[in-house]
Structure formats: C-alpha cells, structure tokens
Motif scaffolding. Structure first.
Motif, PDB file in Angstrom:
ATOM      1  N   MET A   1      42.714  61.445  -2.862  1.00 10.86           N
ATOM      2  CA  MET A   1      41.781  62.073  -1.958  1.00 10.86           C
ATOM      3  C   MET A   1      41.741  61.269  -0.671  1.00 10.86           C
ATOM      4  O   MET A   1      41.659  60.054  -0.706  1.00 10.86           O
ATOM      5  CB  MET A   1      40.400  62.138  -2.619  1.00 10.86           C
ATOM      6  CG  MET A   1      39.265  62.432  -1.681  1.00 10.86           C
ATOM      7  SD  MET A   1      37.669  62.510  -2.518  1.00 10.86           S
ATOM      8  CE  MET A   1      37.254  64.174  -2.102  1.00 10.86           C
ATOM      9  N   GLN A   2      41.769  61.952   0.457  1.00  9.24           N
ATOM     10  CA  GLN A   2      41.658  61.289   1.754  1.00  9.24           C
ATOM     11  C   GLN A   2      40.288  61.612   2.338  1.00  9.24           C
ATOM     12  O   GLN A   2      39.875  62.775   2.365  1.00  9.24           O
ATOM     13  CB  GLN A   2      42.739  61.756   2.706  1.00  9.24           C
ATOM     14  CG  GLN A   2      42.684  61.014   4.027  1.00  9.24           C
ATOM     15  CD  GLN A   2      43.918  61.239   4.865  1.00  9.24           C
ATOM     16  OE1 GLN A   2      44.900  61.784   4.408  1.00  9.24           O
ATOM     17  NE2 GLN A   2      43.864  60.797   6.097  1.00  9.24           N
ATOM     18  N   VAL A   3      39.591  60.561   2.782  1.00 10.11           N
ATOM     19  CA  VAL A   3      38.243  60.713   3.320  1.00 10.11           C
ATOM     20  C   VAL A   3      38.186  60.037   4.683  1.00 10.11           C
ATOM     21  O   VAL A   3      38.655  58.904   4.847  1.00 10.11           O
ATOM     22  CB  VAL A   3      37.187  60.074   2.383  1.00 10.11           C
ATOM     23  CG1 VAL A   3      35.786  60.266   2.931  1.00 10.11           C
ATOM     24  CG2 VAL A   3      37.299  60.626   0.974  1.00 10.11           C
ATOM     25  N   THR A   4      37.606  60.730   5.656  1.00  9.78           N
ATOM     26  CA  THR A   4      37.370  60.148   6.973  1.00  9.78           C
ATOM     27  C   THR A   4      36.003  59.481   6.943  1.00  9.78           C
ATOM     28  O   THR A   4      35.003  60.127   6.627  1.00  9.78           O
ATOM     29  CB  THR A   4      37.404  61.238   8.061  1.00  9.78           C
ATOM     30  OG1 THR A   4      38.679  61.882   8.017  1.00  9.78           O
ATOM     31  CG2 THR A   4      37.175  60.642   9.434  1.00  9.78           C
ATOM     32  N   HIS A  13      37.697  55.488  10.133  1.00  5.51           N
ATOM     33  CA  HIS A  13      38.745  55.053   9.214  1.00  5.51           C
ATOM     34  C   HIS A  13      39.177  56.221   8.334  1.00  5.51           C
ATOM     35  O   HIS A  13      38.346  57.038   7.944  1.00  5.51           O
ATOM     36  CB  HIS A  13      38.237  53.927   8.303  1.00  5.51           C
ATOM     37  CG  HIS A  13      37.651  52.774   9.035  1.00  5.51           C
ATOM     38  ND1 HIS A  13      38.397  51.687   9.401  1.00  5.51           N
ATOM     39  CD2 HIS A  13      36.396  52.542   9.483  1.00  5.51           C
ATOM     40  CE1 HIS A  13      37.617  50.818  10.032  1.00  5.51           C
ATOM     41  NE2 HIS A  13      36.400  51.329  10.092  1.00  5.51           N
ATOM     42  N   GLU A  14      40.454  56.250   8.019  1.00  2.00           N
ATOM     43  CA  GLU A  14      40.988  57.208   7.048  1.00  2.00           C
ATOM     44  C   GLU A  14      41.226  56.437   5.753  1.00  2.00           C
ATOM     45  O   GLU A  14      42.031  55.505   5.730  1.00  2.00           O
ATOM     46  CB  GLU A  14      42.301  57.819   7.538  1.00  2.00           C
ATOM     47  CG  GLU A  14      42.157  58.635   8.811  1.00  2.00           C
ATOM     48  CD  GLU A  14      41.342  59.898   8.638  1.00  2.00           C
ATOM     49  OE1 GLU A  14      41.356  60.486   7.536  1.00  2.00           O
ATOM     50  OE2 GLU A  14      40.680  60.305   9.611  1.00  2.00           O
ATOM     51  N   ILE A  15      40.518  56.804   4.696  1.00  2.00           N
ATOM     52  CA  ILE A  15      40.592  56.089   3.420  1.00  2.00           C
ATOM     53  C   ILE A  15      41.257  57.002   2.391  1.00  2.00           C
ATOM     54  O   ILE A  15      40.872  58.154   2.232  1.00  2.00           O
ATOM     55  CB  ILE A  15      39.182  55.699   2.915  1.00  2.00           C
ATOM     56  CG1 ILE A  15      38.398  54.950   3.992  1.00  2.00           C
ATOM     57  CG2 ILE A  15      39.269  54.923   1.608  1.00  2.00           C
ATOM     58  CD1 ILE A  15      38.993  53.636   4.415  1.00  2.00           C
ATOM     59  N   GLU A  16      42.249  56.453   1.700  1.00  2.00           N
ATOM     60  CA  GLU A  16      42.935  57.169   0.624  1.00  2.00           C
ATOM     61  C   GLU A  16      42.553  56.485  -0.685  1.00  2.00           C
ATOM     62  O   GLU A  16      42.761  55.282  -0.851  1.00  2.00           O
ATOM     63  CB  GLU A  16      44.447  57.113   0.835  1.00  2.00           C
ATOM     64  CG  GLU A  16      45.235  57.903  -0.163  1.00  2.00           C
ATOM     65  CD  GLU A  16      45.105  59.418   0.028  1.00  2.00           C
ATOM     66  OE1 GLU A  16      45.073  60.119  -0.996  1.00  2.00           O
ATOM     67  OE2 GLU A  16      45.042  59.876   1.173  1.00  2.00           O
ATOM     68  N   ALA A  17      41.939  57.241  -1.618  1.00  2.00           N
ATOM     69  CA  ALA A  17      41.537  56.667  -2.901  1.00  2.00           C
ATOM     70  C   ALA A  17      41.468  57.762  -3.953  1.00  2.00           C
ATOM     71  O   ALA A  17      41.187  58.909  -3.645  1.00  2.00           O
ATOM     72  CB  ALA A  17      40.176  55.984  -2.770  1.00  2.00           C
ATOM     73  N   GLU A  18      41.718  57.375  -5.187  1.00  2.00           N
ATOM     74  CA  GLU A  18      41.603  58.292  -6.320  1.00  2.00           C
ATOM     75  C   GLU A  18      40.182  58.220  -6.868  1.00  2.00           C
ATOM     76  O   GLU A  18      39.725  57.145  -7.250  1.00  2.00           O
ATOM     77  CB  GLU A  18      42.595  57.908  -7.425  1.00  2.00           C
ATOM     78  CG  GLU A  18      44.037  58.169  -7.069  1.00  2.00           C
ATOM     79  CD  GLU A  18      44.341  59.656  -6.900  1.00  2.00           C
ATOM     80  OE1 GLU A  18      43.828  60.467  -7.691  1.00  2.00           O
ATOM     81  OE2 GLU A  18      45.083  59.983  -5.966  1.00  2.00           O
ATOM     82  N   ASP A  54      35.243  65.399   2.420  1.00  2.00           N
ATOM     83  CA  ASP A  54      36.363  64.722   3.083  1.00  2.00           C
ATOM     84  C   ASP A  54      35.944  63.977   4.331  1.00  2.00           C
ATOM     85  O   ASP A  54      36.758  63.395   5.025  1.00  2.00           O
ATOM     86  CB  ASP A  54      37.482  65.716   3.403  1.00  2.00           C
ATOM     87  CG  ASP A  54      37.040  66.809   4.358  1.00  2.00           C
ATOM     88  OD1 ASP A  54      35.837  66.893   4.679  1.00  2.00           O
ATOM     89  OD2 ASP A  54      37.906  67.588   4.778  1.00  2.00           O
TER      90      ASP A  54
END
Length: 65
Positions: A1-4, A13-18, A54
């Motif tokens: 999942m990508q979250v701004t 920041h663009e954060i990528e985490a499961e 998101d």
C-alpha cells in the motif's frame, strides 16, 4: 500500500508499507504518537488502527513552556 503523508508545515512523504497502522506512518517520518497526531479528512485517528486511506495529514503537537 502506498500512502501520502503530508506533515503540515514541513514535507510530504510517499510511504510504501504492507498493512501499516497510523503509528507506522508516524515512525516512517521520524515522529512518535507523543509528538504528532494523524488526521484523515480533518479528523484525528487512533495510531493503533490500520490505515484505510491513501492520504493522511500529520500535525505536530505544540510544545512549550
């Protein structure tokens, strides 16, 4: 999942985490739940809840004395 993650008055920041929690997003931008609040659509959310959006806004808490 990508979250701004938009840290008000600072960076975005663009954060990528499961399956992150809101506390995970704070940790990813080097903040703790004691230093900041996470808002979704202008409302605070508990940091232990799973992220279901998101885009979030982070407000740093004011300290002083």
């Amino acid at each position: 999942m990508q979250v701004t993650v938009d840290v008000k008055g600072e960076d975005t920041h663009e954060i990528e985490a499961e399956e992150p929690t809101y506390a995970d997003l704070l940790a990813a931008v080097d903040l703790s739940p004691h230093e900041a609040s996470v808002l979704v659509d202008g409302r605070p959310v508990p940091e232990d809840q799973p992220v279901e959006t998101d885009r979030v806004t982070v407000l740093r808490l004011i300290k002083g004395g």
